[in-house]
Design a protein around this motif. Structure first.
Motif, PDB file in Angstrom:
ATOM      1  N   LYS A 199      35.662 -61.103   5.805  1.00  0.00           N
ATOM      2  CA  LYS A 199      35.736 -60.734   4.507  1.00  0.00           C
ATOM      3  C   LYS A 199      37.324 -61.523   4.043  1.00  0.00           C
ATOM      4  O   LYS A 199      38.816 -61.368   4.771  1.00  0.00           O
ATOM      5  N   LYS A 200      37.905 -61.491   3.103  1.00  0.00           N
ATOM      6  CA  LYS A 200      38.780 -61.968   1.921  1.00  0.00           C
ATOM      7  C   LYS A 200      39.176 -60.912   0.921  1.00  0.00           C
ATOM      8  O   LYS A 200      37.819 -60.583   0.271  1.00  0.00           O
ATOM      9  N   PRO A 218      40.701 -59.924  -2.643  1.00  0.00           N
ATOM     10  CA  PRO A 218      41.604 -61.067  -3.450  1.00  0.00           C
ATOM     11  C   PRO A 218      42.685 -61.419  -4.019  1.00  0.00           C
ATOM     12  O   PRO A 218      43.553 -60.610  -4.144  1.00  0.00           O
ATOM     13  N   LYS A 219      42.639 -62.452  -5.124  1.00  0.00           N
ATOM     14  CA  LYS A 219      43.883 -62.514  -5.296  1.00  0.00           C
ATOM     15  C   LYS A 219      44.465 -62.186  -6.910  1.00  0.00           C
ATOM     16  O   LYS A 219      43.675 -62.040  -7.803  1.00  0.00           O
ATOM     17  N   ASP A 272      44.899 -64.295  -9.250  1.00  0.00           N
ATOM     18  CA  ASP A 272      43.650 -64.963 -10.556  1.00  0.00           C
ATOM     19  C   ASP A 272      43.020 -63.711 -11.515  1.00  0.00           C
ATOM     20  O   ASP A 272      42.486 -64.452 -12.485  1.00  0.00           O
ATOM     21  N   ARG A 273      43.641 -62.805 -11.501  1.00  0.00           N
ATOM     22  CA  ARG A 273      43.195 -61.839 -11.973  1.00  0.00           C
ATOM     23  C   ARG A 273      43.770 -60.877 -13.334  1.00  0.00           C
ATOM     24  O   ARG A 273      43.744 -59.802 -13.870  1.00  0.00           O
ATOM     25  N   VAL A 328      41.969 -52.181  -6.530  1.00  0.00           N
ATOM     26  CA  VAL A 328      40.987 -53.766  -6.660  1.00  0.00           C
ATOM     27  C   VAL A 328      39.635 -52.959  -6.335  1.00  0.00           C
ATOM     28  O   VAL A 328      40.114 -51.813  -4.855  1.00  0.00           O
ATOM     29  N   SER A 348      49.340 -60.165   1.092  1.00  0.00           N
ATOM     30  CA  SER A 348      49.194 -59.721   0.790  1.00  0.00           C
ATOM     31  C   SER A 348      48.701 -58.284   1.936  1.00  0.00           C
ATOM     32  O   SER A 348      48.299 -58.544   3.205  1.00  0.00           O
TER      33      SER A 348
END
Length: 458
Positions: free
Chosen positions: A105-106, A108-109, A112-113, A127, A153
């Motif tokens: 899985k990844k 989130p960035k 981008d938020r 998050v 991250s």
């Protein structure tokens, strides 16, 4: 209740302030502790972040030994809540390396938020994780020049922050509840102890009004002592004014009676003269008026004295013995039923004058019996004192409603054959009114007249 009104207001005011202060303090401490826990957690994340950046900056390490220096086993456990991810951002092809715990899985960035970079060049935010976990995540863009650009991250399970904060809130709430109870108990003690002198003054003033004491006695705190001194000074000044009024009334009585006596003597010397007869008639009326109003002034002055109390039963018994001697020839039987605890809030001579007029009148008109009943009744309404009720019944012919109204007026007599001036009942009415009482006439159960005298009692 009056006495506890100030204590109640102080108690509730203190309670409100304690609750408000402890609540605000609790919110502040909880917020401070949460921020401190977040900062400690962020330092841990930043440590892992710097370690990863160092690994990215030294790509010469063999792949099997890269990222082994993090020293955190949770990065190896699938979906453990602790994850790291390195994304190359300068390549058309996505190049992502991640901890085993992400399990394909990844993360989130944050860019981008819309999360902005801090002054330290990182982004921080909460998050949602792969399994719906709440994560605390930090990311940092890294530019290695020719070696490429990366986005590093690191995320950790934020339940650690929430659990720590929740535990602290529980302990803090328990501590503050205990502290609040202790403070309220302390406040209750302070209010009771601090207001005790005021309660003692209130009780002392009540004793003065009831005749049990004449002054405020005892030692008082320095804050209350001036009140006690001024109250005693007021009582002394009241007594002094009353004594001065009595003296003036006596002087006025002598000043008026002497000229009247001279006029009467001169008119009596010319009794055959119609003018002298008219003068004598008017001087008699003047004497009655003077005696009546001087008596009212004298009584009004006595009524203003604080703390005068009279035992009723002994006064009525003494009055009964006197009336039995006066009316011995008529064979009137006087029965007395008096409450031994009855007390009159006033002077004995006034009580004797009022009751004496009623009993004397009953003995004059009774056929054979006179009944005297003395009782003390509860206060008719809050804030008032007990009422003393003296009922005098006779078995005479009684009076009609019109006759009862007539005899209450000054100087009115129904039978000129009976001795008296016609002032008796009017004096009783005036005296009772000055004390805040009343006189009512009605029909007695034994057949004659009932005179019911209501006065302030104790």
């Amino acid at each position: 209740m009056r006495r506890n009104s100030l204590a109640t207001r102080l108690f509730f005011s203190a309670t409100a302030w304690v609750v408000v202060i402890l609540t605000i303090t609790g919110f502040v401490l909880s917020s401070v502790y949460k921020n401190a826990t977040e900062r400690a957690f962020d330092r841990r994340l930043n440590l892992y972040l710097r370690t990863l950046i160092a690994e990215v900056a030294t790509p010469d390490e063999p792949p099997d030994r890269q990222f082994q220096s993090l020293g955190e086993p949770l990065f190896e456990l699938p979906l453990s809540g602790w994850y790291w991810q390195i994304t190359r951002t300068d390549s058309q092809k996505a190049d992502v390396r991640a901890s085993r715990s992400l399990w394909d899985k990844k993360l989130p960035k944050l860019a981008d938020r819309g999360v902005d970079l801090t002054a330290a060049g990182i982004r921080l935010a909460y998050v949602d994780g792969p399994e719906g976990q709440s994560l605390r995540m930090v990311e940092r863009p890294v530019d290695l020049g020719a070696d490429g650009k990366f986005l590093v991250s690191v995320a950790g399970d934020a339940s650690e922050i929430f659990d720590e904060t929740r535990s602290f809130d529980y302990y803090l709430g328990g501590t503050f509840i205990t502290l609040g109870i202790v403070l309220l108990l302390t406040t209750i003690f302070q209010v009771r102890f601090g207001l005790a002198p005021l309660n003692r003054i209130s009780e002392s003033i009540a004793n003065i009004r009831s005749g049990k004491a004449e002054r405020l006695e005892g030692e008082f705190p320095v804050e209350i002592a001036p009140l006690a001194r001024e109250t005693n000074a007021l009582i002394d000044a009241n007594r002094e004014i009353v004594e001065r009024a009595r003296t003036h009334v006596g002087n006025l009585a002598h000043a008026i009676k002497t000229p009247l006596s001279v006029i009467v003597n001169e008119a009596s010397a010319h009794a055959a003269d119609p003018f002298a007869h008219k003068v004598l008639e008017q001087t008699d009326l003047m004497r009655d008026q003077v005696a009546h109003h001087l008596e009212r002034a004298r009584i009004a002055a006595r009524v203003t004295i604080v703390g005068t109390v009279t035992e009723v039963a002994p006064a009525i018994e003494a009055l009964t013995r006197t009336m039995e001697k006066i009316h011995r020839d008529r064979g009137v039987d006087i029965e007395v039923k008096a409450d031994p605890n009855a007390k009159f809030r006033g002077e004995r001579q006034d009580l004797e004058e009022m009751a004496g007029n009623l009993v004397d009148n009953a003995c004059k008109w009774a056929s054979s019996r006179v009944l005297i009943d003395v009782t003390v009744e509860r206060p008719p309404e809050p804030g008032t004192g007990p009422r003393l009720r003296i009922v005098v019944d006779d078995d005479g012919r009684g009076l009609s409603a019109a006759e009862r109204a007539k005899v209450s007026r000054r100087g009115q007599r129904l039978d000129e054959s009976k001795p008296g001036s016609g002032l008796g009942l009017s004096i009783v009415v005036d005296l009772a009114a000055l004390y805040g009482g009343s006189l009512s006439l009605g029909n007695a159960p034994i057949g004659g007249l009932r005179a019911e005298l209501v006065l302030p009692g104790i």
